[in-house]
Design a protein around this motif. Structure first.
Motif, short mmCIF file in Angstrom:
data_model
loop_
_atom_site.label_atom_id
_atom_site.label_comp_id
_atom_site.label_asym_id
_atom_site.label_seq_id
_atom_site.Cartn_x
_atom_site.Cartn_y
_atom_site.Cartn_z
N GLN A 90 0.87 -1.20 0.02
CA GLN A 90 0.09 0.00 0.11
C GLN A 90 0.83 1.20 0.14
O GLN A 90 0.36 2.50 -0.51
CB GLN A 90 -0.87 0.12 1.14
CG GLN A 90 -1.92 1.32 1.06
CD GLN A 90 -2.46 1.38 2.71
OE1 GLN A 90 -1.89 1.17 3.67
NE2 GLN A 90 -3.73 1.97 2.70
N ARG A 136 -7.11 0.28 4.85
CA ARG A 136 -7.40 1.78 4.50
C ARG A 136 -6.94 2.43 5.97
O ARG A 136 -7.33 2.02 7.25
CB ARG A 136 -8.72 1.97 4.30
CG ARG A 136 -9.05 1.55 2.98
CD ARG A 136 -10.66 1.79 2.65
NE ARG A 136 -11.28 0.87 3.44
CZ ARG A 136 -12.55 1.03 3.55
NH1 ARG A 136 -13.35 2.11 3.15
NH2 ARG A 136 -13.52 0.46 4.43
N ASP A 147 -6.22 6.14 8.23
CA ASP A 147 -6.59 7.53 8.34
C ASP A 147 -5.92 8.26 9.51
O ASP A 147 -5.83 7.53 10.68
CB ASP A 147 -7.99 7.72 8.39
CG ASP A 147 -8.44 9.22 8.17
OD1 ASP A 147 -7.97 10.04 7.34
OD2 ASP A 147 -8.79 9.84 9.07
N VAL A 180 0.14 7.86 2.57
CA VAL A 180 -0.67 6.86 3.06
C VAL A 180 0.04 5.84 2.88
O VAL A 180 0.49 5.32 1.65
CB VAL A 180 -2.00 6.90 1.84
CG1 VAL A 180 -2.72 5.63 2.16
CG2 VAL A 180 -2.86 8.12 1.91
#
Length: 408
Positions: A48, A149, A151, A159
């Motif tokens: 990622q 994912r 945050d 990210v």
């Protein structure tokens, strides 16, 4: 000041904490992901971060030195507090998709298919064949890079950022200690899962048979079949649609991306997709950078957006305006005629042009006063008129230059 003990375990939504390791080896350069499934989690994280991998080293340092303070988990999401450079800790969330009821039914079938699988999980092992059988049933127990994912409310828009990476590395520790934590991330607590597995066992103690999963058709068998009629594609709408209006967070200020620009690009993409579906061109997929810029400018012609696009692209507004007009009147050929320099050609090729416009020849151009004919490489004639000091394409191209002047 009271010292906070880092990473004391998952704190579930019901207030109870599952047994997880504290920040073992804090301060050392120990690795993360000691088991094969822990390594798979780390692999997903690192894939990622391929576009911005320099945060991973800082994240490992944060995880090792105990900067992750509190962790709370609920199905599909991990929330954590991470002490960064400021006094107030940053708030991090790590999300993966929780399975729905039908998917969990398939997972329970896979786990209960062999009694040894439950025993292995209780012993802290994740059998590879369990993961393989779940995959054959269409489910990925281990998330891939696109599913992890992250945050964080820190100002870093990478990210993942270093705070999110720290939490992800410690999640690998949790998975190493107890593979049931992976199933918790997918939506089932350990007690709930064991209870459901006990309910699935028959009275005689034999496991239920694994439900057969659709295996599809072997490629060889499909190839040998007689071809049937090709299904007709769904007919597109009569006009392109607009992107669904959704409330989204504004892009980070440091990114230099404006939310309105994203909406404009999405609207443009919807129109180009419609063109492809309707068979009206190729949706601009083969355009060069300048051609696509002229196409977008033509759509903005007569609006303040054209000047803004010119500024962003590094062109003057006058030049981009001429590109927009050329694209509107002649497409890619019109833009080429407007931007190319005069090229030497056989003078006999200009005979028709000279009959339509008696002027001075320069390469493939014939100029008389404020009118100019240009013979494009596509064999079409393009009529330009002088507006102030700029030559602007004034009509669609024609194979007959006399038609450009209204003469038969």
């Amino acid at each position: 000041m009271n010292e906070r003990t880092p990473w004391q375990g998952w704190r579930q939504r019901d207030g109870e904490s599952a047994a997880l390791p504290a920040a073992k080896g804090a301060g050392s350069r120990r690795p993360f992901g000691g088991t094969w499934w822990g390594k798979a989690w780390i692999g997903a994280l690192e894939r990622q971060a391929q576009l911005d991998p320099n945060r991973l080293g800082r994240g490992r340092s944060y995880a090792r030195r105990g900067s992750v303070l509190e962790v709370e988990v609920e199905p599909g999401v991990v929330r954590a507090s991470v002490q960064g450079s400021r006094v107030t800790p940053y708030q991090v969330t790590v999300k993966i998709r929780a399975f729905d009821d039908a998917e969990w039914d398939a997972v329970l079938d896979v786990v209960s298919a062999q009694i040894g699988r439950v025993a292995a999980l209780l012993d802290g092992e994740l059998p590879p064949e369990l993961v393989d059988d779940a995959q054959a049933a269409g489910l990925e127990l281990l998330p891939d890079a696109g599913e992890v994912r992250t945050d964080c409310n820190c100002p870093d828009f990478a990210v993942p950022c270093k705070h999110s990476a720290a939490v992800c590395y410690l999640i690998a520790d949790a998975l190493d200690e107890d593979p049931f934590e992976l199933l918790l991330l997918r939506g089932k607590q350990k007690d709930e899962l064991l209870s459901a597995l006990r309910a699935r066992r028959s009275v005689g103690g034999e496991p239920q048979a694994l439900k057969p999963q659709p295996v599809g058709v072997l490629a060889k068998a499909a190839f040998q079949r007689m071809p049937g009629p090709v299904p007709m594609p769904v007919r597109p709408l009569n006009q392109p649609g607009a992107p669904t209006a959704v409330q989204v967070l504004e892009p980070p200020r440091q990114s230099g991306v404006d939310g309105k620009d994203l909406v404009a690009l999405a609207t443009d993409a919807a129109r180009r997709a419609w063109e492809l579906a309707a068979g009206d061109g190729d949706g601009g997929l083969r355009l060069t950078r300048d051609q696509d810029l002229a196409r977008r400018a033509a759509a903005l012609f007569g609006t303040p957006g054209l000047a803004d696009l010119a500024h962003r692209s590094g062109l003057t507004a006058r030049r981009l305006t001429s590109w927009a007009v050329a694209w509107r009147e002649g497409g890619a050929g019109g833009l080429a005629a407007a931007t190319d320099h005069p090229v030497e050609i056989d003078p006999s090729a200009l005979a028709e042009g000279l009959e339509a416009l008696d002027g001075v020849i320069e390469g493939n151009r014939i100029t008389a006063d404020r009118a100019q004919l240009r013979l494009g490489p596509d064999g079409l004639w393009y009529l330009f008129t002088k507006q102030f000091s700029d030559w602007m394409l004034s009509a669609p191209p024609s194979p007959d230059p006399a038609e450009l002047f209204g003469r038969p």
